[in-house]
Design an enzyme around this catalytic site. Structure first.
Site, mmCIF file in Angstrom:
data_model
loop_
_atom_site.group_PDB
_atom_site.id
_atom_site.type_symbol
_atom_site.label_atom_id
_atom_site.label_comp_id
_atom_site.label_asym_id
_atom_site.label_seq_id
_atom_site.Cartn_x
_atom_site.Cartn_y
_atom_site.Cartn_z
ATOM 1 N N GLU A 355 43.379 35.276 37.237
ATOM 2 C CA GLU A 355 42.624 34.411 36.326
ATOM 3 C C GLU A 355 43.298 33.061 36.088
ATOM 4 O O GLU A 355 43.352 32.577 34.961
ATOM 5 C CB GLU A 355 42.431 35.119 34.968
ATOM 6 C CG GLU A 355 41.651 36.399 35.090
ATOM 7 C CD GLU A 355 41.596 37.180 33.789
ATOM 8 O OE1 GLU A 355 40.494 37.620 33.431
ATOM 9 O OE2 GLU A 355 42.631 37.372 33.135
HETATM 10 C C1 TNX Z 1 41.177 40.985 32.822
HETATM 11 S S1 TNX Z 1 42.518 42.454 34.933
HETATM 12 C C2 TNX Z 1 42.519 40.666 32.850
HETATM 13 C C3 TNX Z 1 43.345 40.855 31.649
HETATM 14 C C4 TNX Z 1 42.534 41.351 30.498
HETATM 15 C C5 TNX Z 1 41.560 42.393 30.981
HETATM 16 C C6 TNX Z 1 40.774 43.045 29.900
HETATM 17 C C7 TNX Z 1 43.306 41.219 35.000
HETATM 18 C C8 TNX Z 1 44.130 41.088 36.175
HETATM 19 N N1 TNX Z 1 43.192 40.321 33.991
HETATM 20 O O1 TNX Z 1 43.999 39.660 31.322
HETATM 21 O O2 TNX Z 1 43.389 41.894 29.560
HETATM 22 O O3 TNX Z 1 40.664 41.776 31.876
HETATM 23 O O4 TNX Z 1 40.000 44.094 30.384
#
Ligand code: TNX
Length: 539
Positions: A355
């Site tokens: 992300e």
């Molecule tokens: C996505 S999964 C994220 C996390 C959040 C999560 C909540 C991922 C690699 N990144 O930063 O906590 O969703 O479900």
């Protein structure tokens, strides 16, 4: 071979199938004839519901036999060879069985076969084809013999012994018994080498005791990786001696203004040792280049504009970024990864990479490659979330899929893959609209949803040889206590553990839900705050 008893069985007794099994058993597994020979020629009836059929994860092969081993107060646990490692494994089993039985269960190192009535854990005669974690468990009226090629296999196998005992074995205080283990032979080994669970200690901080409780539960279901998400926007949780403000400042907060916290390096070593004693590898994650507000707030120089942002206690993602163009960023990462690698006996360092919405792709890809070199220079293999798949990856690097099929691009480069699809394996998703904790951005994940999938069929084009395994992440935005953790992980985690351990062939929800129902009493005995899903009839 003196070890095995010759088979002189009167023809009439050939009907008694436990003796057929006994022909291949070491002598101590077969009790003296005066005690065990059935005087009736009628075939004994096996118990209606065998605990052999209620194991999770389901073993690779189970051959039930007639009869049972009775664990009594005179039993001992024998280990062979007499290494400190095997004595520790024997002691672990004794410690698990002592509270409910009230038995002394002394652990003795002995080369050779103990007398009837005992438990033997041994690597002598272990079968290399069962691998590092495989084992063969033979239970007969005269004794229990667990044999494995490696100590890790003994540790996995003793979880099977625990589950074969009545559920009351997991109660914390002395119970009446009796403590019967059904007879039979289990030959078992895992399907995947990486069977993980992740805990986010950054959004909410969980102390060592909570983390150890969770690790114990992973061990019970034969998982072998504990991935700990140590840093995020809302908190930095591991002491880094060369950058002390990371924890002093960046560790002081958590989401929603809840209490912060961090592990000193000594405490972190304790967690690693606790996991290692359970044959669980710790995979530490330092998330980057995004999910870094706690670090950016602690050191102004890590920001492109040289200004430290405020600490962050909200729930957004993707707004922060390390400054990929500054040299100090790589000095920082080299220091952090260097200290972390020195604390980490396992082969992996997880660098997040997810992300990175505030980092241009043109900056992101070379950043990941530089970090990959830093991780490698410290002697470790890099793991990153699926977004790293577009970077040029080393063959030792591992991509962890979570939201898409991006990891196929990592596999196309020869990198290995761990799969954690959010819609199946995210333990932080709500079970259904009525469950109070968790998120639902990937949908609701019922207990059956978490069980009914397979990494090799969801992800097309990734051969099983590149599929290292699966992992169940637990993000903690909505979770504040170990009871919250338990509620989200149970009863989905045992199903994910089964996907990772058991053969694919024959897997079936309708059969599994009966075994899970039978596990209910164990979860209750262990004091686990589990979700009583209406999908399962818990005993
Ligand atoms: C996505 S999964 C994220 C996390 C959040 C999560 C909540 C991922 C690699 N990144 O930063 O906590 O969703 O479900």
């Amino acid at each position: 071979m003196h070890y095995f008893r010759h088979c002189h069985i009167p023809a009439a007794l050939l009907l008694a199938s436990f003796l057929l099994v006994s022909c291949n058993l070491p002598a101590f597994l077969v009790q003296a004839p005066t005690e065990v020979t059935p005087m009736s020629t009628a075939t004994p009836t096996p118990p209606a519901v065998s605990k052999m059929d209620a194991l999770i994860p389901l073993p690779a092969s189970v051959e039930p036999a007639v009869g049972q081993f009775m664990l009594t107060g005179t039993a001992g646990i024998f280990v062979d060879p007499a290494t400190p490692e095997l004595i520790a494994i024997g002691q672990y089993l004794a410690d698990k069985l002592k509270p409910a039985t009230g038995y002394a269960l002394p652990v003795t190192a002995s080369a050779g076969v103990p007398a009837a009535g005992n438990i033997l854990l041994t690597t002598a005669g272990g079968d290399p084809s069962q691998g590092e974690e495989g084992y063969t468990l033979t239970v007969a009226e005269g004794g229990v013999k667990l044999v494995a090629y490696k100590p890790a296999g003994l540790f996995r196998g003793l979880q099977t012994i625990r589950q074969l005992l009545p559920a009351a074995i997991d109660l914390p205080s002395q119970q009446a018994g009796p403590w019967a283990i059904p007879a039979g032979v289990i030959r078992d080994q895992p399907r995947f080498t990486y069977r993980g669970a992740m805990l986010d200690v950054a959004r909410h901080f969980f102390g060592i005791k909570d983390v150890e409780t969770y690790i114990d539960l992973l061990a019970y279901y034969k998982l072998n990786v504990f991935h700990i998400h140590l840093t995020d926007d809302q908190g930095w949780r591991l002491e880094i001696k060369s950058w002390p403000d990371l924890t002093k400042k960046g560790g002081s907060t958590a989401i929603n203004g809840d209490p912060g916290g961090y592990y000193t390096q000594e405490q972190y070593k304790e967690i690693v040792a606790y996991a290692a004693a359970r044959y669980i590898t710790v995979v530490p994650e330092i998330d980057m280049p995004s999910h870094t507000n706690a670090a950016l707030a602690s050191y102004a120089e890590l920001n492109c504009d040289g200004k430290a942002p405020a600490l962050y206690t909200g729930g957004d993602v993707g707004f922060s970024s390390l400054c990929t163009s500054k040299d100090v960023t790589y000095k920082f990462l080299n220091d952090v990864i260097g200290e972390l690698a020195a604390l980490t006996p396992g082969p992996y360092i997880h660098i997040g990479g997810d992300e990175a919405k505030s980092t241009q792709e043109a900056d992101y890809l070379p950043f990941i490659q530089k970090v990959q070199d830093i991780v490698q220079a410290h002697g470790k293999q890099m793991i990153g979330w699926e977004e790293i798949s577009k970077a040029k990856l080393l063959p030792t690097t591992i991509a962890q899929g979570w939201a898409s099929d991006l990891v196929t691009q990592a596999a196309a480069q020869g990198a290995k893959v761990i799969y954690s699809p959010a819609s199946k394996a995210y333990l932080d998703m709500q079970y259904d609209p009525s469950t109070p904790l968790g998120l639902n951005w990937a949908g609701y994940v019922s207990v059956s949803d978490a069980y009914r999938w397979d990494p090799t069929t969801i992800l097309h084009g990734i051969p099983e040889s590149l599929m290292l395994g699966i992992e169940a992440p637990l993000w903690s935005e909505t979770l504040r206590t170990i009871k919250d953790i338990e509620y989200m992980a149970f009863p989905r985690l045992p199903g994910l553990a089964e996907l990772a351990w058991s053969p694919l062939v024959g897997r079936n929800w309708n059969e599994y839900r009966l075994r899970l129902g039978a596990q209910g009493a164990r979860l209750t005995a262990l004091g686990i705050n589990y979700f009583h899903t209406p999908e399962v009839d818990f005993k």
